[in-house]
Design an enzyme around this catalytic site. Structure first.
Site, PDB file in Angstrom:
ATOM      1  N   GLU A 130       6.680 -14.604 -11.720  1.00 12.25           N
ATOM      2  CA  GLU A 130       6.008 -13.459 -10.984  1.00 12.25           C
ATOM      3  C   GLU A 130       5.811 -12.711 -12.154  1.00 12.25           C
ATOM      4  O   GLU A 130       4.460 -11.714 -11.871  1.00 12.25           O
ATOM      5  CB  GLU A 130       7.150 -12.955  -9.858  1.00 12.25           C
ATOM      6  CG  GLU A 130       8.314 -12.108 -10.302  1.00 12.25           C
ATOM      7  CD  GLU A 130       9.112 -11.724  -9.335  1.00 12.25           C
ATOM      8  OE1 GLU A 130       8.587 -11.091  -8.445  1.00 12.25           O
ATOM      9  OE2 GLU A 130      10.479 -11.505  -9.325  1.00 12.25           O
ATOM     10  N   TRP A 170      -2.965  -2.687  -1.471  1.00  9.16           N
ATOM     11  CA  TRP A 170      -2.952  -4.077  -1.748  1.00  9.16           C
ATOM     12  C   TRP A 170      -3.681  -5.023  -0.799  1.00  9.16           C
ATOM     13  O   TRP A 170      -3.283  -4.779   0.466  1.00  9.16           O
ATOM     14  CB  TRP A 170      -1.412  -4.268  -1.779  1.00  9.16           C
ATOM     15  CG  TRP A 170      -0.917  -5.729  -1.909  1.00  9.16           C
ATOM     16  CD1 TRP A 170      -0.825  -6.178  -3.317  1.00  9.16           C
ATOM     17  CD2 TRP A 170      -0.684  -6.906  -1.155  1.00  9.16           C
ATOM     18  NE1 TRP A 170      -0.341  -7.315  -3.470  1.00  9.16           N
ATOM     19  CE2 TRP A 170      -0.433  -8.011  -2.224  1.00  9.16           C
ATOM     20  CE3 TRP A 170      -0.819  -7.025   0.172  1.00  9.16           C
ATOM     21  CZ2 TRP A 170      -0.115  -9.326  -1.452  1.00  9.16           C
ATOM     22  CZ3 TRP A 170      -0.714  -8.240   0.783  1.00  9.16           C
ATOM     23  CH2 TRP A 170      -0.369  -9.440  -0.122  1.00  9.16           C
ATOM     24  N   LYS A 185      11.779 -15.100 -11.321  1.00  7.73           N
ATOM     25  CA  LYS A 185      11.451 -13.959 -12.188  1.00  7.73           C
ATOM     26  C   LYS A 185      10.265 -14.223 -13.161  1.00  7.73           C
ATOM     27  O   LYS A 185       9.663 -13.504 -13.270  1.00  7.73           O
ATOM     28  CB  LYS A 185      12.778 -13.688 -13.087  1.00  7.73           C
ATOM     29  CG  LYS A 185      13.695 -12.931 -12.170  1.00  7.73           C
ATOM     30  CD  LYS A 185      13.576 -11.688 -11.743  1.00  7.73           C
ATOM     31  CE  LYS A 185      13.071 -11.320 -10.435  1.00  7.73           C
ATOM     32  NZ  LYS A 185      13.845 -11.223  -9.362  1.00  7.73           N
ATOM     33  N   ASN A 212      -1.571   1.978   6.215  1.00  6.06           N
ATOM     34  CA  ASN A 212      -0.795   0.752   5.693  1.00  6.06           C
ATOM     35  C   ASN A 212      -0.483  -0.176   7.052  1.00  6.06           C
ATOM     36  O   ASN A 212      -0.308   0.243   8.090  1.00  6.06           O
ATOM     37  CB  ASN A 212       0.669   1.286   5.222  1.00  6.06           C
ATOM     38  CG  ASN A 212       0.624   1.966   4.126  1.00  6.06           C
ATOM     39  OD1 ASN A 212      -0.525   2.107   3.385  1.00  6.06           O
ATOM     40  ND2 ASN A 212       1.769   2.075   3.580  1.00  6.06           N
ATOM     41  N   GLY A 213      -0.453  -1.488   6.749  1.00  7.48           N
ATOM     42  CA  GLY A 213      -0.199  -2.308   7.939  1.00  7.48           C
ATOM     43  C   GLY A 213      -1.230  -3.371   8.140  1.00  7.48           C
ATOM     44  O   GLY A 213      -2.319  -3.357   7.511  1.00  7.48           O
ATOM     45  N   ARG A 257       3.656  -0.029  -5.063  1.00  5.32           N
ATOM     46  CA  ARG A 257       3.236  -0.722  -3.702  1.00  5.32           C
ATOM     47  C   ARG A 257       2.129  -1.329  -3.500  1.00  5.32           C
ATOM     48  O   ARG A 257       2.010  -1.966  -2.443  1.00  5.32           O
ATOM     49  CB  ARG A 257       3.674   0.451  -2.719  1.00  5.32           C
ATOM     50  CG  ARG A 257       5.140   1.259  -2.793  1.00  5.32           C
ATOM     51  CD  ARG A 257       5.355   2.078  -1.466  1.00  5.32           C
ATOM     52  NE  ARG A 257       5.370   1.145  -0.265  1.00  5.32           N
ATOM     53  CZ  ARG A 257       6.889   1.015  -0.001  1.00  5.32           C
ATOM     54  NH1 ARG A 257       7.823   1.678  -0.447  1.00  5.32           N
ATOM     55  NH2 ARG A 257       6.941   0.366   0.970  1.00  5.32           N
ATOM     56  N   GLU A 284      16.351 -18.298  -9.008  1.00 11.21           N
ATOM     57  CA  GLU A 284      16.099 -16.819  -9.174  1.00 11.21           C
ATOM     58  C   GLU A 284      15.206 -16.757 -10.459  1.00 11.21           C
ATOM     59  O   GLU A 284      14.532 -15.886 -10.829  1.00 11.21           O
ATOM     60  CB  GLU A 284      17.211 -15.863  -9.010  1.00 11.21           C
ATOM     61  CG  GLU A 284      17.076 -14.552  -9.324  1.00 11.21           C
ATOM     62  CD  GLU A 284      16.155 -13.812  -8.719  1.00 11.21           C
ATOM     63  OE1 GLU A 284      15.514 -14.421  -7.576  1.00 11.21           O
ATOM     64  OE2 GLU A 284      15.827 -12.641  -8.906  1.00 11.21           O
ATOM     65  N   LYS A 291       5.219  -4.094  -4.499  1.00  8.02           N
ATOM     66  CA  LYS A 291       6.748  -4.228  -3.764  1.00  8.02           C
ATOM     67  C   LYS A 291       6.687  -4.020  -2.131  1.00  8.02           C
ATOM     68  O   LYS A 291       5.952  -3.244  -1.861  1.00  8.02           O
ATOM     69  CB  LYS A 291       7.370  -2.752  -4.326  1.00  8.02           C
ATOM     70  CG  LYS A 291       8.853  -2.727  -4.491  1.00  8.02           C
ATOM     71  CD  LYS A 291       9.492  -3.167  -5.533  1.00  8.02           C
ATOM     72  CE  LYS A 291      10.930  -3.266  -5.556  1.00  8.02           C
ATOM     73  NZ  LYS A 291      11.343  -4.275  -6.236  1.00  8.02           N
ATOM     74  N   HIS A 313      16.054 -37.141 -10.110  1.00 10.20           N
ATOM     75  CA  HIS A 313      15.312 -37.840  -8.700  1.00 10.20           C
ATOM     76  C   HIS A 313      14.033 -37.494  -8.644  1.00 10.20           C
ATOM     77  O   HIS A 313      13.419 -37.520  -7.783  1.00 10.20           O
ATOM     78  CB  HIS A 313      15.923 -37.347  -7.426  1.00 10.20           C
ATOM     79  CG  HIS A 313      17.757 -37.615  -7.446  1.00 10.20           C
ATOM     80  ND1 HIS A 313      17.971 -39.028  -7.234  1.00 10.20           N
ATOM     81  CD2 HIS A 313      18.826 -36.932  -7.555  1.00 10.20           C
ATOM     82  CE1 HIS A 313      19.353 -38.997  -6.932  1.00 10.20           C
ATOM     83  NE2 HIS A 313      19.666 -37.817  -7.287  1.00 10.20           N
ATOM     84  N   CYS A 361       0.764  -1.154   0.117  1.00  7.54           N
ATOM     85  CA  CYS A 361      -0.092  -0.019  -0.094  1.00  7.54           C
ATOM     86  C   CYS A 361       0.915   1.206  -0.064  1.00  7.54           C
ATOM     87  O   CYS A 361       1.881   1.176   0.473  1.00  7.54           O
ATOM     88  CB  CYS A 361      -0.881   0.104   1.209  1.00  7.54           C
ATOM     89  SG  CYS A 361      -2.007  -1.399   1.225  1.00  7.54           S
TER      90      CYS A 361
HETATM   91  C1  F6R Z   1      11.206 -10.828  -6.152  1.00  5.10           C
HETATM   92  C2  F6R Z   1      11.014 -10.028  -5.261  1.00  5.10           C
HETATM   93  C3  F6R Z   1      10.467 -10.685  -3.842  1.00  5.10           C
HETATM   94  C4  F6R Z   1      11.485  -9.757  -2.866  1.00  5.10           C
HETATM   95  C5  F6R Z   1      11.156 -10.226  -1.549  1.00  5.10           C
HETATM   96  C6  F6R Z   1      11.892  -9.571  -0.413  1.00  5.10           C
HETATM   97  O1  F6R Z   1      11.474 -10.133  -7.514  1.00  5.10           O
HETATM   98  O2  F6R Z   1      10.733  -8.651  -5.470  1.00  5.10           O
HETATM   99  O3  F6R Z   1      10.617 -11.951  -3.895  1.00  5.10           O
HETATM  100  O4  F6R Z   1      12.789 -10.014  -3.080  1.00  5.10           O
HETATM  101  O5  F6R Z   1       9.918  -9.660  -1.209  1.00  5.10           O
HETATM  102  O6  F6R Z   1      11.765  -8.065  -0.498  1.00  5.10           O
HETATM  103  P1  F6R Z   1      12.876  -7.288   0.173  1.00  5.10           P
HETATM  104  O7  F6R Z   1      14.290  -7.646  -0.404  1.00  5.10           O
HETATM  105  O8  F6R Z   1      12.595  -5.856  -0.022  1.00  5.10           O
HETATM  106  O9  F6R Z   1      13.007  -7.667   1.770  1.00  5.10           O
END
Ligand code: F6R
Length: 604
Positions: free
Chosen positions: A486, A72, A483, A98-99, A27, A479, A599, A502, A2
């Site tokens: 997501e 969010w 990527k 937020n929260g 966000r 990773e 984010k 396996h 948010c």
């Molecule tokens: C993947 C991504 C998330 C963050 C995770 C941790 O692309 O962005 O998996 O890596 O939410 O976030 P931070 O690094 O902000 O603690």
């Protein structure tokens, strides 16, 4: 999660709020709303969906004060009723939050019994009804009483007709100071086009802001004088420029961000890392007592932790465990003062990582934070730390933050290894020389973007992918898969290449492309055997290679420059990032704002 913005001043209030919300949209972006004062009445406009939709509902107004929120969803589905701001029964106060309010159900029951009418399914709405209940002519006092009843986390603004009352606990809030105008935001990117003068609010502090100024009181009701900090972020850093998406811009920024992460941090005389944030705390004495290193993080930062395990163990010979922050906390972890805890976080606000940090600290472990966002909660609560200096990362999928985290983990390994004498001069020289060349090598990979794009186009309709790698490149397989998942919503799994036989090999057929990270390293021959196992079962192979000899085995091949094996994740990850990006774009996904994500995950 948010985004929150508030403004008091003489400019076009609602356009400031809307442009701030647009910058905060990364966000959280499932619904949004604004609250403002018009003809002495609180007015609320909300919508399900994106800010542009909200903007269309807004007409010219001469309000001097307003708040905005982009959501969010946690409690209550994303519909207009659940969007913020929420108001009390008499429409005197509006709240953006937020929260999470953990005890909202019991509070709501009591409030309903007392006659309050709820209009949403959210946890946040209890805040405004509690304020209504406690209001006795003084909004700050009502907010204070309200916050004392709440269990959970919050960053919030309460708006009445002439002031904003602001507070935080576990969710960031800053105050921006302009000329005869004041801003509030959950993230500085919302306001930096207007002011660079920022006051950071601490947990439990309450600020009262009106057109004449602001005052801040501490938890124990004392007036707090806070320094105004000048922030260095430029507008350019938070704009897309000529790139189609922030993610693409951030991938292409990596040669520069890596240089920034390294700048001024190498001591060539002593062949070690100069890390100001560690020097006073992590001296030789405590380091000699460290028996184990515990790395805690989530998502992409956790993948960086997995790579860092290889680096730290190689160069310091201290055993390293890596755990998901969310798992660590709930299993009474075995940890004490003989363990150095390293928490890695781009945002510095991830709730799981923050809780894990607190748990580790409580058990006596020294906590080192590797964080990108300056002044964030994790940065402030760590005992010592190193900023990653990747700059603002706006694309929800983390890219440049990852490579900067890797740089910092190298520097930390070098720093510790030199302090405890596990790295020789020649090893140190080798690390330093090669680290300094990494930026250039990434530029070479970026020049191959069109080739990677063409491969992505060919495979854009595949529904499943397997990513395989070994050793230090096994976390890269994870990773790469993350990527792709997501941002393109295509199923992908990462596996250590040898583990494939396996179980997952049963999935392999002509419809299951396998992405192999197949650089010439100590596992190279073994990886080639794994590639053969896929090939003989009709699987399609995309390889990231340093040698021509696997061309025949590969259906597609992307060459990356050779480097030290420990540094190979830097070049390999760029290929994986670009591949995921192009698939997502070909599939017309919302690359920077993938569905269901946001984010910075500030809820557990
Ligand atoms: C993947 C991504 C998330 C963050 C995770 C941790 O692309 O962005 O998996 O890596 O939410 O976030 P931070 O690094 O902000 O603690």
């Amino acid at each position: 999660m948010c985004g929150i913005i508030g403004y008091i001043g003489n400019k076009d209030v609602l356009s400031i709020i809307i442009s701030g919300l647009k910058r905060l949209e990364y966000r959280g972006y499932d619904s949004c709303g604004v609250g403002f004062v018009e003809e002495k009445q609180l007015k609320i406009l909300k919508t399900k969906g994106r800010i542009e939709k909200l903007q269309k509902k807004i007409e010219k107004t001469n309000t001097k004060i307003a708040v905005g929120h982009t959501r969010w969803a946690t409690h209550g589905v994303p519909i207009e009723e659940n969007a913020h701001p929420h108001t009390d029964c008499q429409n005197r106060f509006a709240v953006v939050h937020n929260g999470i309010i953990e005890n909202y159900e019991s509070l709501k029951k009591i409030l309903i019994k007392e006659g309050h009418i709820f209009r949403s399914e959210t946890d946040s709405e209890v805040i405004v009804h509690l304020i209504e209940k406690f209001y006795n002519g003084n909004l700050k006092e009502a907010v204070k009483k309200t916050l004392s009843q709440i269990v959970g986390s919050y960053g919030l603004i309460v708006l009445d007709k002439q002031q904003m009352v602001v507070s935080r606990k576990g969710s960031p809030i800053v105050i921006g100071v302009g000329e005869n105008e004041f801003f509030v935001a959950s993230d500085i990117s919302a306001i930096i086009e207007h002011t660079k003068d920022i006051v950071y609010l601490e947990d439990y502090e309450i600020a009262v802001i009106n057109e004449n100024g602001y005052s801040i009181i501490s938890k124990d009701d004392q007036l707090v004088e806070k320094e105004i900090q000048k922030i260095k972020i430029s507008l350019e850093q938070i704009e897309k420029g000529n790139y189609k998406h922030f993610m693409l811009k951030e991938i292409f920024e990596q040669p520069t961000t890596i240089k920034n992460s390294l700048a001024g941090r190498i001591d060539l005389n002593n062949l070690t890392a100069k890390l100001g944030g560690l020097e006073e705390v992590l001296t030789q004495e405590p380091l000699k007592k460290i028996k184990r290193i515990m790395i805690l993080a989530c998502g992409t930062s956790w993948h960086c932790g997995l790579v860092a395990k290889y680096i730290l163990e190689k160069y310091t010979r201290i055993p390293v465990d890596v755990d998901y922050a969310s798992e660590f906390r709930y299993r009474n972890p075995v940890i004490d003062s003989s363990v150095l805890t390293i928490v890695i976080s781009q945002s510095g606000e991830t709730a799981d990582t923050l809780s894990a940090l607190r748990e580790a600290k409580e058990k006596g472990s020294l906590v080192l934070g590797v964080v990108n966002v300056v002044g964030s909660t994790i940065a402030r609560e760590s005992d010592c730390g190193v900023y990653t200096r990747a700059g603002v990362e706006i694309g929800v999928a983390s890219t440049k933050a990852f490579t900067s985290q890797l740089v910092v983990m190298f520097l930390i390994s070098l720093y510790i290894g030199r302090k405890i004498n596990t790295i020789t001069d020649s090893q140190a020289k080798e690390i330093i020389e090669n680290l300094e060349k990494i930026s250039r090598k990434i530029k070479i990979v970026l020049k191959d973007a069109e080739n990677i794009k063409a491969i992505a186009e060919k495979y854009k309709n595949s529904n499943n992918f397997l990513y395989l790698g070994r050793g230090i490149n096994y976390p890269l397989a994870l990773e790469g898969a993350l990527k792709l998942k997501e941002i393109s919503y295509v199923h992908a799994e990462g596996y250590p290449a040898a583990e494939m036989k396996h179980g997952p090999i049963a999935l392999v057929d002509e419809n299951m492309p396998c992405f192999f990270i197949a650089n010439k390293d100590q596992n190279y021959e073994k990886v080639i055997s794994n590639m053969n196992e896929i090939k003989t079962r009709g699987g399609k192979i995309i390889s990231i290679a340093t040698e021509k000899e696997i061309e025949d085995l590969s259906d597609e091949i992307v060459y990356v420059p050779k480097t030290l094996e420990v540094l190979s994740p830097f070049v390999n990850v760029v290929v994986l990032q670009l591949f995921a990006y192009y698939i997502s774009d070909f599939l017309k996904r919302d690359v920077d704002k993938p569905r269901n994500l946001a984010k910075s995950v500030t809820v557990e």
